[in-house]
Scaffold this motif. Structure first.
Motif, PDB file in Angstrom:
ATOM      1  N   ALA A 162       0.829  -1.205   0.000  1.00 47.49           N
ATOM      2  CA  ALA A 162       0.000   0.000   0.000  1.00 47.49           C
ATOM      3  C   ALA A 162       0.862   1.254   0.000  1.00 47.49           C
ATOM      4  O   ALA A 162       0.568   2.234  -0.702  1.00 47.49           O
ATOM      5  CB  ALA A 162      -0.923  -0.012   1.211  1.00 47.49           C
ATOM      6  N   GLU A 163       1.931   1.249   0.799  1.00 44.80           N
ATOM      7  CA  GLU A 163       2.823   2.422   0.851  1.00 44.80           C
ATOM      8  C   GLU A 163       3.482   2.630  -0.514  1.00 44.80           C
ATOM      9  O   GLU A 163       3.616   3.770  -0.984  1.00 44.80           O
ATOM     10  CB  GLU A 163       3.891   2.218   1.928  1.00 44.80           C
ATOM     11  N   SER A 164       3.877   1.555  -1.161  1.00 41.72           N
ATOM     12  CA  SER A 164       4.475   1.669  -2.491  1.00 41.72           C
ATOM     13  C   SER A 164       3.457   2.188  -3.496  1.00 41.72           C
ATOM     14  O   SER A 164       3.789   3.015  -4.363  1.00 41.72           O
ATOM     15  CB  SER A 164       5.017   0.309  -2.938  1.00 41.72           C
ATOM     16  N   ALA A 165       2.212   1.720  -3.392  1.00 45.42           N
ATOM     17  CA  ALA A 165       1.163   2.232  -4.272  1.00 45.42           C
ATOM     18  C   ALA A 165       0.935   3.714  -4.034  1.00 45.42           C
ATOM     19  O   ALA A 165       0.708   4.489  -4.973  1.00 45.42           O
ATOM     20  CB  ALA A 165      -0.133   1.450  -4.053  1.00 45.42           C
ATOM     21  N   GLY A 166       1.007   4.124  -2.764  1.00 40.68           N
ATOM     22  CA  GLY A 166       0.867   5.544  -2.453  1.00 40.68           C
ATOM     23  C   GLY A 166       1.954   6.379  -3.115  1.00 40.68           C
ATOM     24  O   GLY A 166       1.696   7.510  -3.546  1.00 40.68           O
ATOM     25  N   MET A 167       3.171   5.823  -3.192  1.00 42.35           N
ATOM     26  CA  MET A 167       4.249   6.545  -3.864  1.00 42.35           C
ATOM     27  C   MET A 167       3.930   6.759  -5.345  1.00 42.35           C
ATOM     28  O   MET A 167       4.216   7.817  -5.910  1.00 42.35           O
ATOM     29  CB  MET A 167       5.564   5.764  -3.733  1.00 42.35           C
ATOM     30  N   LEU A 168       3.318   5.752  -5.989  1.00 43.52           N
ATOM     31  CA  LEU A 168       2.919   5.905  -7.392  1.00 43.52           C
ATOM     32  C   LEU A 168       1.847   6.980  -7.535  1.00 43.52           C
ATOM     33  O   LEU A 168       1.912   7.831  -8.427  1.00 43.52           O
ATOM     34  CB  LEU A 168       2.392   4.575  -7.934  1.00 43.52           C
ATOM     35  N   VAL A 169       0.844   6.923  -6.644  1.00 46.41           N
ATOM     36  CA  VAL A 169      -0.233   7.911  -6.699  1.00 46.41           C
ATOM     37  C   VAL A 169       0.323   9.321  -6.513  1.00 46.41           C
ATOM     38  O   VAL A 169      -0.049  10.255  -7.235  1.00 46.41           O
ATOM     39  CB  VAL A 169      -1.307   7.605  -5.638  1.00 46.41           C
ATOM     40  N   ALA A 170       1.222   9.487  -5.536  1.00 45.14           N
ATOM     41  CA  ALA A 170       1.787  10.808  -5.279  1.00 45.14           C
ATOM     42  C   ALA A 170       2.531  11.338  -6.505  1.00 45.14           C
ATOM     43  O   ALA A 170       2.391  12.517  -6.871  1.00 45.14           O
ATOM     44  CB  ALA A 170       2.724  10.747  -4.069  1.00 45.14           C
ATOM     45  N   ALA A 171       3.312  10.480  -7.147  1.00 44.02           N
ATOM     46  CA  ALA A 171       4.046  10.911  -8.337  1.00 44.02           C
ATOM     47  C   ALA A 171       3.086  11.303  -9.458  1.00 44.02           C
ATOM     48  O   ALA A 171       3.318  12.295 -10.173  1.00 44.02           O
ATOM     49  CB  ALA A 171       4.979   9.792  -8.802  1.00 44.02           C
ATOM     50  N   GLU A 172       2.012  10.539  -9.620  1.00 38.47           N
ATOM     51  CA  GLU A 172       1.037  10.864 -10.665  1.00 38.47           C
ATOM     52  C   GLU A 172       0.284  12.156 -10.359  1.00 38.47           C
ATOM     53  O   GLU A 172      -0.006  12.953 -11.257  1.00 38.47           O
ATOM     54  CB  GLU A 172       0.060   9.695 -10.827  1.00 38.47           C
ATOM     55  N   MET A 173      -0.020  12.376  -9.079  1.00 41.59           N
ATOM     56  CA  MET A 173      -0.667  13.628  -8.701  1.00 41.59           C
ATOM     57  C   MET A 173       0.264  14.811  -8.910  1.00 41.59           C
ATOM     58  O   MET A 173      -0.159  15.889  -9.348  1.00 41.59           O
ATOM     59  CB  MET A 173      -1.129  13.544  -7.244  1.00 41.59           C
ATOM     60  N   ASN A 174       1.547  14.624  -8.596  1.00 42.95           N
ATOM     61  CA  ASN A 174       2.525  15.690  -8.830  1.00 42.95           C
ATOM     62  C   ASN A 174       2.602  16.025 -10.321  1.00 42.95           C
ATOM     63  O   ASN A 174       2.763  17.191 -10.708  1.00 42.95           O
ATOM     64  CB  ASN A 174       3.900  15.277  -8.320  1.00 42.95           C
ATOM     65  N   ARG A 175       2.504  15.020 -11.140  1.00 41.51           N
ATOM     66  CA  ARG A 175       2.562  15.207 -12.589  1.00 41.51           C
ATOM     67  C   ARG A 175       1.303  15.901 -13.114  1.00 41.51           C
ATOM     68  O   ARG A 175       1.381  16.817 -13.947  1.00 41.51           O
ATOM     69  CB  ARG A 175       2.722  13.846 -13.271  1.00 41.51           C
TER      70      ARG A 175
END
Length: 567
Positions: A162-175
């Motif tokens: 879940a934490e790793s998935a959150g990292m993906l979401v955060a990067a996509e939101m930043n983009r």
């Protein structure tokens, strides 16, 4: 054919990748590609990419239009595992993990840089130490063994995923960025603050209010300087300890009204004024740098831009693109529902299984229909209000929901005794070690006072990474909250992961998240599908996080063109 591959940057500017076996070790030859995008595109069957840091790799992939389904972030996992082992605060880098594995000197983590307005660069990349693929795989395999040694390995593996998935979401939101109308923002600032003066001085309305404050005191006073205001009140025969609004508003003095108004507008001018707009909004988007798991409880933070403190009046500038909508979803009474799920209290689970007002249901059972008393009791149990009316309310709550209250009471005792306290999935609150509350307060770290109680809209006192109080009672109060707040953060990560998967085939994009609120930007015709996806993601996250319980996690959802219209 394995569905897990490791990927690391190579010294020649390319990347190395290789398949991994069930034990986490290499299961095939190492391959070279010119860049990460080429490597990922060349292996479409890979279900999970294992890499040092999502912040290092994923922004580059997104810049080339490449999206990955899942990843395993080694440095995020290292943080969670160190915490579980009672070693929170030790260096978390892959290089540090390798050094510990071999018994060598452990290098410190690279310093975190401040975010630069408009920057899309990764957070740790400039200072990070790149490991050869074989070394990275060795760290990964060791982490798999360490997961097996945790108290509940399957839960811990789920938390890491879940934490790793959150990292993906955060990067996509930043983009993606949050849609933002600079024109509306400027109009709001003009309405609130008036004209700007040359040279960067205070705008007209602030200058007028400052004059009113000075006139009320009979001398020139700088309302932006707390010491000057406190001195002015003292000269007027009024003793105040601070210039906080709740203290100032209780005073009987003609300076109070303009001073309170000044402070409110001053914060907007400094935090979200014209300079902020120029620095942080580009091409119709506000792009703060979201950091998943940025606090001990797992709650997110932003590295620059103040995205998690957008005043309601400034939310008028958050406007969907033409033909698009913002789907704004707020989790309803999330913490009490999480408490029901983790405590397994039958009565509270039954109440939390309804999508109706939880506080009203609790009040009908234990407080003769007084919703306000019920809410104070539940928040008091979570945040630790155990004096005055709080003690009486807690006693009433304990009679009706004994397992729920016992759960947070035990967490508080464990915190007071310096024991490790964990969320449902295994995120760990660090033990007390080595800093006094006086030192913490001098450093600006909030330490809750025993007489403080919860209030409408109040949140927990966040335990600051690298600091642990020797004040046993203060830490007990935090630990009481940690098991609920942290478990809620774990649930929210799985919600985001599920919602991300549901939106993968749409034009919809996640653009904002804070604690219990998520915003999806989507074409108008996708809005209803997104609303459904949010509801289904919440249900799935509840089952994945807490197992099969009666507890439900409903959302209040609004489909709007402007963020300010959602509440």
């Amino acid at each position: 054919m394995t569905d897990r591959w490791a990927l690391v940057p190579a010294e020649d500017g390319g990347v190395h990748s290789a398949p991994l076996g069930p034990d986490g070790l290499l299961a095939g030859p190492v391959r070279w590609a010119a860049d990460a995008a080429e490597a990922v595109r060349g292996r479409p069957e890979v279900a999970r990419w294992v890499w040092r840091s999502t912040a290092e790799v994923y922004p580059r992939l997104l810049a080339t239009g490449v999206r990955v389904e899942r990843c395993y972030d080694i440095e995020a996992a290292e943080t969670l595992l160190l915490g579980h082992e009672g070693r929170y605060g030790e260096p978390r880098s892959a290089a540090a993990a390798l050094a510990r594995l071999h018994g060598g000197p452990v290098p410190p983590d690279p310093p975190q840089r401040a975010a630069e307005p408009g920057s899309q660069s990764s957070l740790f990349e400039p200072q990070a130490v790149h490991l050869p693929l074989a070394d990275l795989v060795e760290v990964y395999a060791d982490q798999q063994r360490r997961h097996d040694r945790t108290a509940y390995p399957e839960r811990m593996r789920l938390l890491t995923a879940a934490e790793s998935a959150g990292m993906l979401v955060a990067a996509e939101m930043n983009r993606a960025g949050l849609p933002w109308s600079a024109e509306v923002h400027r109009r709001v600032l003009h309405e609130l603050l008036g004209e700007r003066y040359a040279g960067g001085g205070e705008p007209r309305r602030l200058a007028e209010l400052a004059d009113e404050v000075s006139a009320a005191f009979g001398r020139r006073v700088r309302p932006d300087l707390p010491a000057d205001v406190i001195k002015a009140f003292a000269q007027a025969g009024i003793k105040v300890r601070s210039t906080r609004r709740w203290e100032i508003e209780s005073l009987d003095h003609p300076a109070v009204k303009p001073l309170v108004e000044y402070k409110k507008l001053y914060r907007i001018w400094v935090a979200h004024g014209w300079s902020w707009l120029q620095d942080w909004v580009r091409d119709g988007r506000f792009r703060p740098e979201f950091l998943a798991g940025g606090t001990v409880t797992g709650r997110w933070v932003t590295n620059g831009g103040g995205a998690l403190q957008i005043p309601k009046v400034i939310r008028r500038a958050v406007v969907a693109d033409p033909g698009w909508r913002l789907v704004v979803a707020d989790a309803d009474q999330m913490e009490p529902r999480v408490l029901a799920a983790i405590s397994r209290d039958p009565g509270l689970m039954e109440v939390a299984g309804r999508e109706s007002d939880l506080y009203q249901s609790v009040s009908d059972r234990a407080f003769s229909g007084d919703r306000g008393q019920a809410k104070l009791a539940v928040l008091g149990a979570v945040y630790g209000q155990t004096s005055g009316d709080g003690l009486k309310n807690l006693a009433a709550l304990r009679r009706r929901f004994p397992k729920a209250v016992a759960y947070v009471d035990e967490a508080a005792r464990a915190g007071e005794e310096g024991r490790l306290v964990r969320t449902w999935l295994g995120r760990t609150c660090p033990p007390a070690a080595g800093a006094s509350d006086d030192a913490a307060e001098e450093a600006g770290i909030p330490v809750p006072a025993a007489e403080d109680g919860p209030s409408e809209g109040s949140g927990p006192q966040e335990w600051v990474p690298g600091y642990a109080s020797t004040n046993a009672r203060a830490r007990g109060r935090f630990a009481r909250n940690f098991v609920v707040q942290g478990s809620a953060a774990d649930w929210a990560l799985l919600l985001l992961a599920a919602l991300r998967q549901s939106c993968a085939g749409m034009a919809a994009e996640l653009v904002f998240f804070q604690h219990d609120e998520v915003i999806v930007h989507c074409p108008e015709e996708e809005a209803e599908a997104v609303v459904t996806a949010i509801r289904e993601a919440a249900d799935l996250a509840g089952r994945l996080t807490f197992g099969e319980t009666p507890v439900r996690f409903p959302f209040t959802t609004a489909v709007v063109e402007c963020y300010a219209d959602a509440k």
